[in-house]
Design an enzyme around this catalytic site. Structure first.
Site, short mmCIF file in Angstrom:
data_model
loop_
_atom_site.label_atom_id
_atom_site.label_comp_id
_atom_site.label_asym_id
_atom_site.label_seq_id
_atom_site.Cartn_x
_atom_site.Cartn_y
_atom_site.Cartn_z
N ASP A 106 49.88 15.01 -59.82
CA ASP A 106 50.19 15.96 -58.74
C ASP A 106 49.05 15.99 -57.71
O ASP A 106 49.23 16.47 -56.60
CB ASP A 106 50.36 17.39 -59.31
N GLN A 151 54.64 22.06 -64.05
CA GLN A 151 55.37 22.61 -62.90
C GLN A 151 54.89 24.04 -62.58
O GLN A 151 54.81 24.88 -63.48
CB GLN A 151 56.88 22.61 -63.21
N LYS A 191 62.56 15.01 -61.06
CA LYS A 191 61.47 14.10 -61.39
C LYS A 191 61.85 13.20 -62.56
O LYS A 191 61.56 11.99 -62.56
CB LYS A 191 60.18 14.89 -61.67
#
Lengths: 290, 290
Positions: free
Chosen positions: B119, B96, B52
């Protein structure tokens, strides 16, 4: 065929809620208070709202009905929503849909505080349902789940076909029936206007939930022998033989289908009363939400 | 069979985003800034987060990587989330997953401000997706939709079977594929561990999306001739012949299935790069959200 009697099941659920209300009262607490906002004078909406107020009286809730005129502005309604959000004496409220054209329904949905959104239409409540977190689940799907539960209908591993993909019935219903819960754990198929082989898919359903708003859309050839049929439709079909000039008609051809299925909800007296009881359940839950 | 090349499609999407970033810069604006929080040192998570950060560099985003130790407390992480929520120089951030056992993932999801939740895991964003309102759509399902779109895969009226009912892939994927949009308008079936006739249902899919986390679960007998197969699985299977001691394995038996389907995503190089590109798209969108 056995009738899935929504009226009787809703009565049992409302009796359970009434017991909780009596307990709150006995402990010196404040009883739940539901407010309903009605904009304009649509006949169907008026009936729905009145039924909700009557349900409040039956179970010992406080209720408030607020009526705005057909030409109320969006600003006026949003100001009322804001007032209700900040009124500590009101635990939950609903704004009856459909709303007149000058008002953006999405704006109203987003303006209602999720904690007071006992219809379960706010995105935060829909999202919490997906995540399996405690929340107000949309009243109709929640009522159907409760109807299946209280009538001991086994759903695990069954094929549930949901006809219709609306935000307030079809989509949340599909999510609830597929999740790892009881009722739930179904293999779920959502069909809609773009579906090619509607007849074949519906006829493969162990549990058929119909929320498409087309009177008598589901005919006997679309129902599997022994299926459980849940009819969410309530369309007012003109009928001069009736005192009111119409009859409430479901999305299922009841007469044609009834001898083929194991269970079926009547219209009226099926999903409708469960939706109202489920709204009462959400309002009771609201008093403990933060 | 044609490969649905996620790497190439993600590259094209990232190039489009890079053009937007260059325009922002040229106009004297601040470039989008993504922060990524990594708790602990799980190998897979580290790789994902690094990918990312690399993607941010490629397209001209600013990025910040924040690492907490494996034994970081929930309190510590929530304080960091609060800080990021209130940091005006950061447009979006991710935490994460999976997180260590001492941290409640739901609490963290709920703590992230929906506008910065690139997200797309926050309930408000999930709910807005159901309502069809502008929002951050979960990066993996959104990436798959973009992959179908940019490769001109026709979805309307097709039968899409989604294998898996997770909050972050299966459930949102099913909603996106059934809604009235393009891509979308599919008849959608969700299958999972409780589904009885998995083989038969998968074999009826025109579009098969597999997100169940079981290496090579989908075999040739479960795939219809000419189907489009989307493989979301990425399990690290031990393999001593590889330099890292494992190989990334999808949920589909690629070798067995590839000659039967019309399109298939490889693993790696299929859905993974699209998820990252989609995260970048959400971060770009975040700068215009209120």
């Amino acid at each position: 065929m056995q009738l899935l009697d929504g009226k009787a099941t809703a009565k049992a659920l409302k009796e359970d809620i009434a017991v909780s209300v009596a307990e709150i009262k006995a402990a010196g607490g404040r009883v739940p208070h539901l407010a309903a906002v009605l904009v304009g004078s649509d006949g169907g909406s008026k009936t729905y709202v009145n039924n909700k107020v009557v349900a409040c009286e039956e179970i010992g809730f406080e209720s408030t009905l607020i009526e705005l005129s057909e030409d109320a502005s969006e600003e006026e309604l949003l100001a009322l929503v804001d007032k209700l959000n900040n009124d500590d004496t009101i635990d939950g409220f609903i704004v009856q849909v459909p709303l007149p054209d000058q008002i953006d329904e999405d704006k109203v949905t987003l303006a209602i505080h999720p904690r007071k959104d006992v219809d379960g239409f706010h995105p935060e409540n829909l999202g919490k349902m997906i995540l399996g977190l405690p929340t107000h689940i949309s009243a109709t799907p929640n009522g159907i789940v409760e109807l299946l539960k209280r009538n001991n209908i086994d759903t695990s591993g069954k094929h549930c076909v949901v006809v219709g993909r609306s935000n307030i019935v079809g989509t949340p219903m599909a999510i609830l029936m597929s999740r790892n819960a009881n009722p739930g754990n179904c293999t779920v198929t959502v069909v809609h206007s773009r579906t090619a082989n509607m007849q074949e898919i519906c006829a493969s359903a162990d549990i058929l939930v119909v929320a498409i708003g087309k009177p008598e859309f589901i005919t006997a050839d679309m129902v599997k022998e022994g299926a459980v049929v849940i009819d969410v439709g309530t369309t007012r079909v003109p009928d001069e033989s009736r005192p009111k000039g119409f009859r409430l008609t479901g999305d299922v051809d009841f007469e044609g289908v009834k001898d083929k299925c194991s269970y079926i909800t009547p219209v009226p007296g099926g999903v409708g009363p469960m939706t109202i009881a489920s709204l009462m359940q959400n309002t009771l839950n609201a008093i403990n939400m933060s």
